[in-house]
Design a protein around this motif. Structure first.
Motif, PDB file in Angstrom:
ATOM      1  N   VAL A 143     -12.541  70.151 -14.892  1.00 42.02           N
ATOM      2  CA  VAL A 143     -10.828  70.849 -14.442  1.00 42.02           C
ATOM      3  C   VAL A 143     -10.322  70.995 -15.722  1.00 42.02           C
ATOM      4  CG1 VAL A 143      -9.072  69.348 -13.820  1.00 42.02           C
ATOM      5  CG2 VAL A 143     -10.774  69.115 -12.592  1.00 42.02           C
ATOM      6  N   VAL A 144     -10.439  70.133 -17.560  1.00 44.96           N
ATOM      7  CA  VAL A 144      -9.371  70.354 -18.386  1.00 44.96           C
ATOM      8  C   VAL A 144      -9.788  71.562 -18.673  1.00 44.96           C
ATOM      9  CG1 VAL A 144      -9.211  69.914 -20.690  1.00 44.96           C
ATOM     10  CG2 VAL A 144      -9.208  67.688 -18.956  1.00 44.96           C
ATOM     11  N   VAL A 145     -11.021  72.473 -19.138  1.00 43.06           N
ATOM     12  CA  VAL A 145     -11.543  73.733 -18.745  1.00 43.06           C
ATOM     13  C   VAL A 145     -10.606  74.539 -18.304  1.00 43.06           C
ATOM     14  CG1 VAL A 145     -13.496  75.544 -19.661  1.00 43.06           C
ATOM     15  CG2 VAL A 145     -13.638  72.807 -20.514  1.00 43.06           C
ATOM     16  N   PHE A 146     -10.684  74.730 -17.112  1.00 46.15           N
ATOM     17  CA  PHE A 146      -9.965  76.014 -15.508  1.00 46.15           C
ATOM     18  C   PHE A 146      -9.032  75.388 -16.901  1.00 46.15           C
ATOM     19  CE2 PHE A 146      -7.993  75.774 -12.074  1.00 46.15           C
ATOM     20  CZ  PHE A 146      -7.782  76.866 -11.395  1.00 46.15           C
ATOM     21  N   LEU A 147      -7.880  74.063 -16.202  1.00 42.21           N
ATOM     22  CA  LEU A 147      -6.546  74.109 -16.517  1.00 42.21           C
ATOM     23  C   LEU A 147      -6.293  74.991 -17.675  1.00 42.21           C
ATOM     24  CD1 LEU A 147      -5.640  70.679 -15.062  1.00 42.21           C
ATOM     25  CD2 LEU A 147      -5.055  73.171 -14.854  1.00 42.21           C
ATOM     26  N   ILE A 148      -7.085  75.535 -19.333  1.00 41.16           N
ATOM     27  CA  ILE A 148      -7.023  75.583 -20.076  1.00 41.16           C
ATOM     28  C   ILE A 148      -6.745  77.682 -20.097  1.00 41.16           C
ATOM     29  CG2 ILE A 148      -7.491  75.740 -22.250  1.00 41.16           C
ATOM     30  CD1 ILE A 148      -8.554  73.581 -22.721  1.00 41.16           C
ATOM     31  N   VAL A 149      -7.592  77.388 -19.077  1.00 42.20           N
ATOM     32  CA  VAL A 149      -7.722  78.916 -18.993  1.00 42.20           C
ATOM     33  C   VAL A 149      -6.474  79.483 -17.477  1.00 42.20           C
ATOM     34  CG1 VAL A 149      -9.579  80.505 -17.609  1.00 42.20           C
ATOM     35  CG2 VAL A 149     -10.297  79.166 -19.168  1.00 42.20           C
ATOM     36  N   LEU A 150      -6.321  78.710 -17.117  1.00 40.89           N
ATOM     37  CA  LEU A 150      -5.693  79.107 -16.009  1.00 40.89           C
ATOM     38  C   LEU A 150      -4.120  78.731 -16.401  1.00 40.89           C
ATOM     39  CD1 LEU A 150      -4.541  79.172 -13.092  1.00 40.89           C
ATOM     40  CD2 LEU A 150      -4.497  76.730 -12.637  1.00 40.89           C
ATOM     41  N   SER A 151      -4.034  78.284 -17.262  1.00 44.14           N
ATOM     42  CA  SER A 151      -2.102  78.489 -18.588  1.00 44.14           C
ATOM     43  C   SER A 151      -2.801  79.720 -18.299  1.00 44.14           C
ATOM     44  CB  SER A 151      -2.581  77.333 -19.940  1.00 44.14           C
ATOM     45  OG  SER A 151      -3.573  77.650 -20.653  1.00 44.14           O
ATOM     46  N   ARG A 152      -3.343  80.523 -19.650  1.00 45.32           N
ATOM     47  CA  ARG A 152      -3.101  81.967 -19.995  1.00 45.32           C
ATOM     48  C   ARG A 152      -2.804  82.886 -18.856  1.00 45.32           C
ATOM     49  NH1 ARG A 152      -8.460  83.798 -22.083  1.00 45.32           N
ATOM     50  NH2 ARG A 152      -7.006  85.160 -23.640  1.00 45.32           N
ATOM     51  N   LYS A 153      -2.506  82.348 -17.807  1.00 43.48           N
ATOM     52  CA  LYS A 153      -2.358  83.314 -17.064  1.00 43.48           C
ATOM     53  C   LYS A 153      -0.648  83.120 -16.213  1.00 43.48           C
ATOM     54  CE  LYS A 153      -6.923  84.211 -14.886  1.00 43.48           C
ATOM     55  NZ  LYS A 153      -7.719  84.545 -13.876  1.00 43.48           N
ATOM     56  N   ILE A 154      -0.075  82.120 -16.223  1.00 44.54           N
ATOM     57  CA  ILE A 154       1.275  81.467 -16.041  1.00 44.54           C
ATOM     58  C   ILE A 154       2.685  82.796 -16.365  1.00 44.54           C
ATOM     59  CG2 ILE A 154       2.815  79.668 -16.456  1.00 44.54           C
ATOM     60  CD1 ILE A 154       0.860  78.202 -17.350  1.00 44.54           C
ATOM     61  N   VAL A 155       2.841  83.435 -15.573  1.00 43.56           N
ATOM     62  CA  VAL A 155       4.044  83.500 -15.729  1.00 43.56           C
ATOM     63  C   VAL A 155       5.535  83.392 -15.313  1.00 43.56           C
ATOM     64  CG1 VAL A 155       2.568  85.614 -15.467  1.00 43.56           C
ATOM     65  CG2 VAL A 155       3.732  84.530 -13.372  1.00 43.56           C
ATOM     66  N   TYR A 156       5.521  81.509 -14.179  1.00 45.26           N
ATOM     67  CA  TYR A 156       6.592  80.596 -14.063  1.00 45.26           C
ATOM     68  C   TYR A 156       7.040  79.905 -15.032  1.00 45.26           C
ATOM     69  CZ  TYR A 156       6.823  84.895 -10.779  1.00 45.26           C
ATOM     70  OH  TYR A 156       6.228  85.669 -10.371  1.00 45.26           O
ATOM     71  N   PRO A 157       7.878  79.073 -15.400  1.00 40.44           N
ATOM     72  CA  PRO A 157       8.383  78.398 -16.135  1.00 40.44           C
ATOM     73  C   PRO A 157       8.237  76.913 -14.795  1.00 40.44           C
ATOM     74  CG  PRO A 157      10.306  79.638 -16.047  1.00 40.44           C
ATOM     75  CD  PRO A 157       9.254  80.989 -15.228  1.00 40.44           C
ATOM     76  N   ALA A 158       7.904  77.139 -14.261  1.00 41.53           N
ATOM     77  CA  ALA A 158       7.962  75.868 -13.470  1.00 41.53           C
ATOM     78  C   ALA A 158       6.423  75.837 -13.283  1.00 41.53           C
ATOM     79  CB  ALA A 158       8.560  75.400 -11.902  1.00 41.53           C
ATOM     80  N   TRP A 159       5.922  76.584 -13.189  1.00 43.30           N
ATOM     81  CA  TRP A 159       4.242  76.364 -13.329  1.00 43.30           C
ATOM     82  C   TRP A 159       3.420  75.573 -15.143  1.00 43.30           C
ATOM     83  CZ3 TRP A 159       0.772  75.973  -9.624  1.00 43.30           C
ATOM     84  CH2 TRP A 159       1.251  75.925  -8.343  1.00 43.30           C
ATOM     85  N   ALA A 160       3.969  76.062 -15.758  1.00 43.42           N
ATOM     86  CA  ALA A 160       4.194  75.542 -16.426  1.00 43.42           C
ATOM     87  C   ALA A 160       4.114  74.213 -17.174  1.00 43.42           C
ATOM     88  CB  ALA A 160       5.089  76.312 -18.121  1.00 43.42           C
ATOM     89  N   VAL A 161       5.178  73.323 -16.514  1.00 44.65           N
ATOM     90  CA  VAL A 161       5.765  72.376 -16.633  1.00 44.65           C
ATOM     91  C   VAL A 161       4.482  71.249 -15.400  1.00 44.65           C
ATOM     92  CG1 VAL A 161       7.559  70.177 -15.958  1.00 44.65           C
ATOM     93  CG2 VAL A 161       7.910  72.668 -17.068  1.00 44.65           C
TER      94      VAL A 161
END
Length: 216
Positions: A112-130
């Motif tokens: 899960v941690v590895v997946f979320l780190i990869v997913l964080s590279r695709k964030i385009v909206y601030p609420a999703w960064a939080v």
């Protein structure tokens, strides 16, 4: 019927017919510019990772304080009994679920941690960064315990010490700061999805399209 010059009235009233197609037919029809998908924003990736790092740091600091100052046999009652600080060690998942399967939770949490780190590279909206930052921080905070606490590597027990209403999780499963961050992040993700604020621009455009086509 003709005029004196021999031209018909229809030629006078419709000059386009004589001269060729009118401007409406020859001019290219305006088309709505295709919306370009938002590009990923490195600043939001950094924000998510910083939120995760803060959650991990706060979680580990409070666990250190709990182990240094709490007696497992004597819970501390605070906030008029709303919260009890009861030091325990959990071999299971969040909220003391699934004890006895520590190594499985270690593998799952690592993935899960590895997946979320990869997913964080695709964030385009601030609420999703939080949201991603909170979930990542919560998962990573407990994963640190799995790897580095007793009784051994990948089998470590997670420190839990927050118990609401009654001590030792008698009224509600006992938890820690990492569990809280994880739950808040998941709740925010569910809220964003339910309100049409999806993770990707495509999901939001599809939602807007469906709303536009829905009968009034």
């Amino acid at each position: 019927m003709q005029t004196a010059g021999g031209a018909t009235l229809s030629e006078d009233t419709q000059p386009e017919a004589a001269d060729g197609p009118g401007p409406d037919e020859t001019a290219p029809k305006p088309q709505a510019a295709a919306a370009k998908p938002n590009r990923r924003r490195p600043g939001l990736t950094l924000a998510a990772l910083l939120i995760a790092a803060f959650a991990v740091g706060l979680d580990q600091w409070t666990k250190f304080l709990a182990e240094a100052n709490l007696d497992p046999r004597e819970p501390v009652r605070i906030l008029g009994g709303l919260v009890h600080l009861s030091l325990t060690w959990n071999s299971g998942a969040a909220f003391s679920l699934g004890t006895g399967y520590t190594w499985i939770f270690t593998i799952v949490a690592s993935a899960v941690v590895v997946f979320l780190i990869v997913l964080s590279r695709k964030i385009v909206y601030p609420a999703w960064a939080v949201a991603i930052g909170l979930v990542l921080g919560g998962a990573a905070g407990n994963l640190v315990d799995r790897y580095f606490r007793e009784p051994g590597f990948a089998h470590g027990h997670v420190v839990d010490f927050i118990s609401v209403f009654k001590p030792y999780g008698e009224a509600f499963p006992i938890f820690n700061i990492a569990d809280s961050a994880l739950c808040c992040g998941v709740a925010l993700i569910v809220l964003l999805e339910l309100t049409g604020h999806g993770f990707s621009p495509e999901s939001r455009r599809n939602d807007d399209h469906e709303k536009a086509e829905a009968p009034a």
